[in-house]
Design a protein around this motif. Structure first.
Motif, mmCIF file in Angstrom:
data_model
loop_
_atom_site.group_PDB
_atom_site.id
_atom_site.type_symbol
_atom_site.label_atom_id
_atom_site.label_comp_id
_atom_site.label_asym_id
_atom_site.label_seq_id
_atom_site.Cartn_x
_atom_site.Cartn_y
_atom_site.Cartn_z
ATOM 1 N N ILE A 140 0.840 -1.201 0.000
ATOM 2 C CA ILE A 140 0.000 0.000 0.000
ATOM 3 C C ILE A 140 0.872 1.247 0.000
ATOM 4 O O ILE A 140 0.693 2.166 -0.798
ATOM 5 C CB ILE A 140 -0.910 0.031 1.249
ATOM 6 C CG1 ILE A 140 -1.977 -1.043 1.152
ATOM 7 C CG2 ILE A 140 -1.538 1.389 1.415
ATOM 8 C CD1 ILE A 140 -2.864 -1.098 2.377
ATOM 9 N N LEU A 265 -9.564 4.293 -7.700
ATOM 10 C CA LEU A 265 -10.649 3.663 -6.952
ATOM 11 C C LEU A 265 -11.356 2.639 -7.818
ATOM 12 O O LEU A 265 -11.674 1.536 -7.383
ATOM 13 C CB LEU A 265 -11.656 4.712 -6.481
ATOM 14 C CG LEU A 265 -12.894 4.058 -5.867
ATOM 15 C CD1 LEU A 265 -12.620 3.656 -4.447
ATOM 16 C CD2 LEU A 265 -14.104 4.916 -5.960
ATOM 17 N N VAL A 268 -9.619 -0.739 -8.051
ATOM 18 C CA VAL A 268 -9.761 -1.516 -6.809
ATOM 19 C C VAL A 268 -11.185 -2.055 -6.707
ATOM 20 O O VAL A 268 -11.415 -3.224 -6.380
ATOM 21 C CB VAL A 268 -9.408 -0.650 -5.580
ATOM 22 C CG1 VAL A 268 -9.673 -1.408 -4.289
ATOM 23 C CG2 VAL A 268 -7.961 -0.225 -5.640
ATOM 24 N N PRO A 278 -9.269 -9.379 -1.071
ATOM 25 C CA PRO A 278 -8.265 -8.332 -0.824
ATOM 26 C C PRO A 278 -7.098 -8.813 0.037
ATOM 27 O O PRO A 278 -6.046 -8.193 0.057
ATOM 28 C CB PRO A 278 -9.043 -7.242 -0.107
ATOM 29 C CG PRO A 278 -10.464 -7.529 -0.366
ATOM 30 C CD PRO A 278 -10.593 -8.994 -0.585
ATOM 31 N N ASN A 279 -7.293 -9.930 0.745
ATOM 32 C CA ASN A 279 -6.172 -10.467 1.520
ATOM 33 C C ASN A 279 -5.348 -11.459 0.721
ATOM 34 O O ASN A 279 -4.400 -12.036 1.240
ATOM 35 C CB ASN A 279 -6.706 -11.139 2.783
ATOM 36 C CG ASN A 279 -7.371 -10.132 3.706
ATOM 37 O OD1 ASN A 279 -6.827 -9.058 3.935
ATOM 38 N ND2 ASN A 279 -8.550 -10.448 4.197
ATOM 39 N N TRP A 317 -19.930 4.619 -7.030
ATOM 40 C CA TRP A 317 -18.781 3.695 -6.981
ATOM 41 C C TRP A 317 -18.486 3.285 -5.534
ATOM 42 O O TRP A 317 -18.349 2.109 -5.223
ATOM 43 C CB TRP A 317 -17.512 4.313 -7.566
ATOM 44 C CG TRP A 317 -17.463 4.612 -9.021
ATOM 45 C CD1 TRP A 317 -16.571 5.462 -9.629
ATOM 46 C CD2 TRP A 317 -18.264 4.080 -10.078
ATOM 47 N NE1 TRP A 317 -16.811 5.489 -10.983
ATOM 48 C CE2 TRP A 317 -17.833 4.661 -11.282
ATOM 49 C CE3 TRP A 317 -19.328 3.184 -10.126
ATOM 50 C CZ2 TRP A 317 -18.404 4.362 -12.518
ATOM 51 C CZ3 TRP A 317 -19.912 2.889 -11.351
ATOM 52 C CH2 TRP A 317 -19.443 3.466 -12.513
ATOM 53 N N GLY A 318 -18.409 4.299 -4.679
ATOM 54 C CA GLY A 318 -18.091 4.005 -3.279
ATOM 55 C C GLY A 318 -19.161 3.139 -2.646
ATOM 56 O O GLY A 318 -18.867 2.178 -1.932
ATOM 57 N N LEU A 321 -18.891 -0.404 -3.877
ATOM 58 C CA LEU A 321 -17.744 -1.074 -3.239
ATOM 59 C C LEU A 321 -18.107 -1.534 -1.821
ATOM 60 O O LEU A 321 -17.866 -2.687 -1.449
ATOM 61 C CB LEU A 321 -16.536 -0.129 -3.200
ATOM 62 C CG LEU A 321 -15.270 -0.669 -2.544
ATOM 63 C CD1 LEU A 321 -14.765 -1.893 -3.271
ATOM 64 C CD2 LEU A 321 -14.171 0.387 -2.526
ATOM 65 N N LEU A 322 -18.712 -0.628 -1.043
ATOM 66 C CA LEU A 322 -19.079 -0.982 0.334
ATOM 67 C C LEU A 322 -20.117 -2.101 0.345
ATOM 68 O O LEU A 322 -20.034 -3.039 1.141
ATOM 69 C CB LEU A 322 -19.614 0.241 1.081
ATOM 70 C CG LEU A 322 -18.590 1.332 1.377
ATOM 71 C CD1 LEU A 322 -19.261 2.539 2.003
ATOM 72 C CD2 LEU A 322 -17.507 0.808 2.297
ATOM 73 N N ILE A 325 -18.297 -5.498 -0.538
ATOM 74 C CA ILE A 325 -17.485 -6.111 0.520
ATOM 75 C C ILE A 325 -18.365 -6.569 1.677
ATOM 76 O O ILE A 325 -18.090 -7.582 2.297
ATOM 77 C CB ILE A 325 -16.327 -5.202 1.009
ATOM 78 C CG1 ILE A 325 -16.808 -3.825 1.410
ATOM 79 C CG2 ILE A 325 -15.234 -5.103 -0.031
ATOM 80 C CD1 ILE A 325 -15.710 -2.899 1.874
ATOM 81 N N VAL B 121 -12.141 -6.981 5.743
ATOM 82 C CA VAL B 121 -11.523 -6.388 4.550
ATOM 83 C C VAL B 121 -10.514 -5.328 4.998
ATOM 84 O O VAL B 121 -10.755 -4.640 5.993
ATOM 85 C CB VAL B 121 -12.627 -5.745 3.690
ATOM 86 C CG1 VAL B 121 -12.054 -5.083 2.469
ATOM 87 C CG2 VAL B 121 -13.665 -6.775 3.315
ATOM 88 N N PRO B 122 -9.367 -5.200 4.305
ATOM 89 C CA PRO B 122 -8.408 -4.150 4.677
ATOM 90 C C PRO B 122 -9.084 -2.783 4.753
ATOM 91 O O PRO B 122 -9.900 -2.450 3.893
ATOM 92 C CB PRO B 122 -7.385 -4.189 3.545
ATOM 93 C CG PRO B 122 -7.471 -5.562 2.993
ATOM 94 C CD PRO B 122 -8.867 -6.026 3.213
ATOM 95 N N LEU B 124 -7.987 0.032 4.149
ATOM 96 C CA LEU B 124 -7.702 0.900 3.003
ATOM 97 C C LEU B 124 -8.855 0.832 2.012
ATOM 98 O O LEU B 124 -9.324 1.851 1.501
ATOM 99 C CB LEU B 124 -6.406 0.467 2.310
ATOM 100 C CG LEU B 124 -6.184 1.152 0.970
ATOM 101 C CD1 LEU B 124 -5.621 2.544 1.173
ATOM 102 C CD2 LEU B 124 -5.286 0.367 0.059
ATOM 103 N N ILE B 125 -9.320 -0.386 1.732
ATOM 104 C CA ILE B 125 -10.376 -0.567 0.734
ATOM 105 C C ILE B 125 -11.695 -0.003 1.253
ATOM 106 O O ILE B 125 -12.429 0.671 0.532
ATOM 107 C CB ILE B 125 -10.466 -2.048 0.344
ATOM 108 C CG1 ILE B 125 -9.213 -2.399 -0.452
ATOM 109 C CG2 ILE B 125 -11.712 -2.345 -0.446
ATOM 110 C CD1 ILE B 125 -9.011 -3.844 -0.711
ATOM 111 N N ILE B 126 -11.976 -0.223 2.542
ATOM 112 C CA ILE B 126 -13.197 0.324 3.132
ATOM 113 C C ILE B 126 -13.191 1.845 3.045
ATOM 114 O O ILE B 126 -14.143 2.467 2.578
ATOM 115 C CB ILE B 126 -13.337 -0.122 4.601
ATOM 116 C CG1 ILE B 126 -13.551 -1.635 4.666
ATOM 117 C CG2 ILE B 126 -14.483 0.610 5.289
ATOM 118 C CD1 ILE B 126 -13.504 -2.202 6.066
ATOM 119 N N LEU B 128 -11.391 3.780 1.188
ATOM 120 C CA LEU B 128 -11.432 4.234 -0.203
ATOM 121 C C LEU B 128 -12.891 4.345 -0.640
ATOM 122 O O LEU B 128 -13.278 5.303 -1.323
ATOM 123 C CB LEU B 128 -10.691 3.215 -1.076
ATOM 124 C CG LEU B 128 -9.874 3.660 -2.268
ATOM 125 C CD1 LEU B 128 -8.936 4.776 -1.901
ATOM 126 C CD2 LEU B 128 -9.086 2.489 -2.823
ATOM 127 N N GLY B 129 -13.689 3.375 -0.232
ATOM 128 C CA GLY B 129 -15.114 3.397 -0.540
ATOM 129 C C GLY B 129 -15.831 4.533 0.165
ATOM 130 O O GLY B 129 -16.544 5.314 -0.469
#
Lengths: 347, 337
Positions: A140, A265, A268, A278-279, A317-318, A321-322, A325, B121-122, B124-126, B128-129
């Motif tokens: 990162i 963004l 990702v 992501p891990n 987008w955000g 993404l949320l 996940i 989840v890392p 960073l990704i959260i 970023l969202g």
């Protein structure tokens, strides 16, 4: 015994993958919605052509990010690499073939410029890989820092202004249409995706990066050269980012240090939406390609509603993404539950 | 005594301090302008906002996470507050804007905390969202535009000064803003919380080893949730300070600052993997970056170099500390194996 393609092992795997099924359903629903709400645009060939011109830019970057994320890392520098190398290509092109140069010179200039860009992109990726694997800085930080570095170099070359006035042949070739129908950009993307598919499923490199991502320590103890593996992964990511830069150069007919600033963004988001953990350790190319298609259709669909301001895009987008996940987390919990139940263990 | 000297020479802070001293002497020699009262006050002034952000970023990084949403969070909280106050024709004191911004920042921080405390989840990704959700709400739903006339009390708070420093040779003056007191207060409070409260020790424990912390009895989820709430409050405070100092609300002014702040925190010796770090380091790291950014003009380097040098600073700085960690890890492995 004859088996059809649908019964072959990879296809069976795909059907069993619930995440892929979910993505296919989302894609189908989006297409249906699109077809019903904006039938005219849906039936128009130009809608699809404009999509096919746009998505290779971030799609190519996402393919590289996917590889790094499978190893358990991330590459946030792809946009920086793309801009730096496309500016480099523009500078080479302009200096080798000034205005009025003959066709032969221009062809050579374009070829040299492209090779320069791809080599520079690979070298930039190698720097990332070296810092990750050898100096052991977390990916990162490496790629956030190198994003600044590469963008900084791009600013130093251009002084922050766009580089334009490229030889028209470049745009004519790379922003042209194959057989007058298929945009060249999408052909570039398809070839690149197939190559990465072969790399992931048909070479030991592919198998090894999955092993590395699943358990880095175990991979090292089982004798994998993790340093070289990581460096090569980030080199591929850099190479694909520079390819994306060349596509952007053709699409905009210019290069600038801050093009595509929303793509970090987006890449990702695509990779996570595509089902890459992501891990590290899991993820499929097919899922990522589906995610690219979904996001491009969503984006083009939004364009057809002028009432929705462009500024809503980051929100969408955000939010996606949320949502993704969170959904992955919940379904992961459920499958974990199932497994422990089967084993007869208490939760 | 020996123990302290050993501890000091092993600390990252000492090296950062050394770099700052060397750099400032270099700039002094090149420009003759560094050790002047007004330049030093300018540096302190420039440190307020990144310093406040840095305190928040430090807390998150110590817990083993990374937050890239704080500039967007601060922008949204401050924009919504300023918009509301301007639209209602607010003329009262500066207390209400501060209270509103901090509550709003806490709520937005809770939004972050909801995800970071429950998902594996890392972060960073959260973040970023959530960063994109925040800026999307601000620019899309609120349709943010520049607000040139902020309430009178906010503007006067921003221009209020503790004292004014004058450069006798050039005649230039620089004033020390009152908001510097806020930075000092926040640093003092966070220092106390991180060192002397169960919550603060819990943040360190979670960053060191989450499952060990859980077994030791720390409520990991609870700690992670409230950590992001607090960071949201601190970040929004920084945003409001920036707005009052500028005398106008510029919605996108803060966006993109996250990298510089994270760089400052990591340069100051906070391990990106979590578990260690000190506020002294954070302040020194911030001072180093602010010095580099502010002094380029003094030395006569074109501002085009700014982004390049920031990237180089991040990579070299983090590289040195990562190398130290790797080496001590190797040493340990040699002993064990």
């Amino acid at each position: 015994m004859q088996t059809s393609i649908l019964d072959s092992k990879p296809m069976r795997d795909l059907r069993r993958d619930t995440h892929i099924t979910r993505l296919l359903i989302i894609l189908g629903a989006l297409l249906l919605l699109f077809a019903v709400v904006k039938t005219e645009g849906f039936l128009n060939l130009r809608t699809w052509q404009s999509m096919a011109i746009q998505f290779p830019e971030f799609g190519l970057m996402a393919l590289g990010v996917m590889l790094t994320m499978i190893t358990g890392g991330i590459d946030l520098s792809v946009v920086g690499i793309a801009n730096m190398t496309s500016i480099g290509a523009a500078v080479v092109m302009l200096s080798l073939a000034p205005k009025g140069a003959d066709t032969g010179t221009v062809t050579i200039a374009i070829a040299v410029a492209m090779v320069t860009a791809l080599v520079a992109g690979t070298a930039a990726g190698a720097l990332n890989g070296f810092l990750v694997a050898k100096i052991k800085i977390p990916p990162i930080l490496v790629t956030l820092g190198s994003f600044e570095l590469f963008t900084g170099i791009a600013i130093l070359i251009t002084g922050g202004k766009p580089k334009s006035g490229l030889p028209p042949q470049y745009g004519a070739t790379f922003a042209g249409k194959l057989f007058g129908v298929i945009p060249v950009q999408v052909v570039v993307f398809a070839v690149a995706a197939v190559l990465i598919g072969i790399l992931m499923s048909r070479t030991t490199f592919g198998t090894k990066i999955y092993m590395l991502g699943t358990n880095a320590k175990a991979a090292q103890f089982s004798g994998l050269n993790t340093t070289s593996l990581l460096v090569r992964t980030y080199m591929v990511s850099g190479l694909y980012a520079s390819l994306a830069g060349l596509v952007m150069l053709a699409n905009y007919n210019s290069a600038k240090a801050d093009y595509g600033s929303t793509y970090t963004l987006l890449t990702v988001l695509i990779v996570v939406l595509g089902g890459v953990n992501p891990n590290g350790g899991t993820g499929r190319l097919f899922g990522v390609v589906l995610a690219i298609a979904i996001l491009q259709i969503l984006s083009s669909g939004l364009n057809m509603f002028p009432a929705i301001s462009n500024f809503y895009r980051p929100l969408i987008w955000g939010g996606v993404l949320l949502a993704v996940i969170t959904a992955n987390h919940l379904s992961g919990k459920r499958s974990h539950h199932r497994i422990s139940k089967r084993k007869g263990q208490p939760q | 005594m020996d123990h302290y000297i050993q501890k000091l020479t092993r600390s990252n802070e000492l090296y950062v301090f050394g770099v700052i001293v060397a750099l400032s002497i270099l700039i002094q020699v090149r420009s003759g302008q560094f050790f002047t009262a007004n330049n030093l006050v300018d540096l302190a002034n420039a440190m307020v906002v990144p310093g406040l952000f840095g305190v928040g970023a430090y807390m998150v990084i110590v817990s083993g996470g990374i937050d890239v949403s704080f500039p967007a969070l601060a922008s949204l909280a401050v924009y919504a507050t300023t918009r509301y106050l301007v639209d209602t024709g607010y003329t009262g004191s500066v207390v209400l804007p501060f209270a509103m911004v901090m509550v709003l920042g806490g709520v937005l921080g809770a939004f972050n905390g909801l995800f970071t405390s429950r998902l594996t989840v890392p972060t960073l990704i959260i973040t970023l969202g959530t960063a994109n959700v925040f800026s999307g709400v601000m620019q899309g739903a609120l349709g943010s535009v520049q607000i040139p006339n902020i309430p009178e009390s906010m503007a006067s708070f921003g221009s209020a000064t503790l004292f004014v420093a004058k450069n006798p040779t050039t005649g230039l003056t620089s004033s020390m803003p009152v908001s510097f007191v806020i930075l000092v207060a926040v640093v003092a409070i966070v220092f106390f919380v991180m060192r002397f409260t169960m919550f603060g020790r819990g943040i360190y424990a979670v960053g060191g080893d989450e499952s060990a912390a859980a077994r030791a009895g720390f409520k990991v989820r609870w700690i992670k949730f409230w950590l992001y709430v607090i960071v949201g409050v601190i970040a929004s405070l920084a945003g409001l300070v920036r707005t009052t100092m500028m005398g106008q609300m510029h919605p996108t002014n803060l966006l993109g600052m996250e990298m510089m702040v994270i760089a400052a925190v990591v340069l100051g010796g906070t391990a990106i993997t979590g578990g260690t770090g000190s506020l002294t380091g954070v302040m020194l790291g911030t001072l180093l970056i602010v010095t580099v950014e502010n002094s380029m003009i003094l030395v006569g380097i074109p501002t085009f170099w700014q982004q390049f040098s920031l990237g180089l600073l991040i990579i070299v700085g983090t590289g040195i500390s990562a190398h130290q960690v790797a080496r001590s890890g190797n040493g340990l492995r040699a002993v064990l194996g």
